[in-house]
Write a protein that holds these residues in place. Structure first.
Motif: not given
Ligand SMILES: *Cc1c(COP(=O)(O)O)cnc(C)c1O
Length: 442
Positions: A366-381, A403-415
């Protein structure tokens, strides 16, 4: 008498001095020289936490939400992997692999053959993921050359992929999104299909079929990242495309390569992403988490058919042999890491992380500017509808202790798989904060 080479004594240096030297001398990934952004100076790491040499934005400890680029699945300073490497160090740290062999590599090859899809049977050890992709390509081209079909020397892939930064792997990376478009004209020209849609669409399979039938005489292999395209855009796709690719490549006499360097070893919820579809490629690349993120090592596996095909040619050998091939320390780390994974409950860990990321990242929708939120296994985008302002997003995550390292239009995590519920909450809170619009800092 020899004259000593002049050298500035290097101790003691405070963090500021180290970072000044870093900026002057040390090239970092995808960075200019000299550096323009200051990296964080890490002093040590244990469990899921990085300890910084000096506090940054009020934090001297950060949870590593990136697992050091998919690799540190068991976290840092794991006592079992540490002990395995120390033990191996007491015997030998390295011997050449030409004409010599050793137990750590033999054990590792056997485990890899056991846990990867049938009928993969032979293992070529490489020293990095990119090199394992080079080897996979060489295997495929040589297979056809040996079989008298030397014209089959191009590769077919779908857009949105990433297969490494060395020369030939660059030619199958996404031709538009990445930085490799710089080399258009200099790189081998491969055959590109459209990027795979997320859901199964029969029309997309027809598109693949059409491309393959048009190029079957010149294409040696299809190479793709199964289920998740990572550094090309963190895109997910239906496992049914893998089954389709298996059928189509068989039909058109083309080999199939799965690059599981990022997806392997449980990350997507199955041990290998290929397992989502129950299909087996002719050639498989693994890397990143292979050594639990301890040392650089990758491997290219192939079937008996591929190996026998190569051996049937006038040049029956695979002409490739990295200096540090099969490194015993790396193999010992990999054996220990795979032991932890397979004897432990990786499936439950990844499920737990998946459900936590799903709930924890949901508010980002629901944040402004967010196009998609997706999760698969231990990957969150979290995908934005614009480029991430990386300094601001990184700083916000650090302020939240992550510590996160976003790139392009993506903020993601794989803990790391060992992340606790509290760690995961901290990671998702930080990711959401990083995706929340603020005034950009400079
Ligand atoms: C990281 C990666 C590579 C390259 O591996 P390196 O060890 O960085 O050379 C290749 N393919 C995929 C899918 C990757 O994620």
């Amino acid at each position: 008498m020899t004259t000593p080479v002049p050298r500035t004594p290097l101790a003691p240096l405070d963090p500021g001095q180290l970072l000044d030297l870093d900026r002057d001398h040390v090239w970092h990934p995808y960075a200019p020289m000299p550096g323009t952004t200051r990296p964080l100076l890490v002093e040590s790491a244990a469990g899921v936490r990085l300890t910084l040499a000096e506090p940054v934005h009020g934090r001297s400890e950060l949870i590593d939400g990136m697992s050091s680029w998919w690799a540190a699945v068991h976290g840092y300073a794991h006592p079992v992997i540490d002990a395995a490497i120390r033990d191996q160090l007491g015997r030998m740290s390295h011997v050449m692999f030409g004409g010599l062999t050793h137990e750590p590599a033999i054990r590792l090859a056997r485990t890899l053959v056991e846990i990867t899809p049938e009928p993969l049977r032979h293992v070529f050890f490489a020293d990095s993921g990119s090199v394992s992709v080079e080897v996979a390509m060489k295997m495929c081209l040589q297979y056809w050359r040996s079989r008298g079909r030397g014209a089959k020397r191009r590769l077919l892939t779908w857009r949105g992929g990433y297969h490494g930064d060395t020369w030939h792997p660059m030619s199958v990376c996404d031709p538009e999104g990445g930085m490799h478009q710089l080399w258009e004209g200099a790189l081998a020209e491969q055959v590109f299909a459209d990027a795979p849609p997320r859901e199964f669409e029969p029309a997309y399979v027809e598109h693949l079929d059409e491309l393959l039938s048009r190029h079957a005489d010149e294409v040696a292999a299809v190479i793709v990242e199964p289920i998740v395209q990572n550094a090309g855009g963190m895109r997910f796709h239906s496992p049914r495309y893998l089954s389709a690719l298996r059928e189509l490549t068989t039909k058109h006499d083309v080999l199939l390569v799965f690059d599981e360097i990022a997806t392997g070893f449980g990350r997507t919820g199955e041990l290998f992403a290929a397992d989502h579809a129950g299909v087996s490629p002719d050639v498989l690349c693994v890397g990143k988490a292979l050594t639990g993120g301890y040392l650089t090592m990758a491997a290219t596996l192939c079937t008996e058919r591929v190996a026998a095909g190569i051996a049937s040619g006038d040049v029956p050998v695979l002409a490739h042999g990295p200096t540090f091939m099969g490194n015993p320390l790396a193999a010992a780390a990999a054996n220990a890491s795979l032991g932890l994974l397979l004897d432990g409950d990786w499936r439950a860990d990844v499920k737990r992380i998946e459900s936590h990321l799903t709930t924890g990242l949901a508010p980002a929708r629901t944040l402004p500017g967010v196009r998609d939120v997706r999760v698969l296994g231990a990957i969150g985008v979290i995908q934005l509808d614009h480029e991430v302002h990386i300094p601001t997003a990184t700083r916000t995550a650090i302020e939240h202790g992550v510590w996160l390292r976003p790139f392009r239009d993506l903020i993601y995590t794989m803990p790391p798989y060992i992340s606790t519920t509290a760690d995961l909450t901290q990671i998702t809170t930080a990711a959401i904060a990083a995706a929340t619009p603020t005034q950009p800092i400079t």
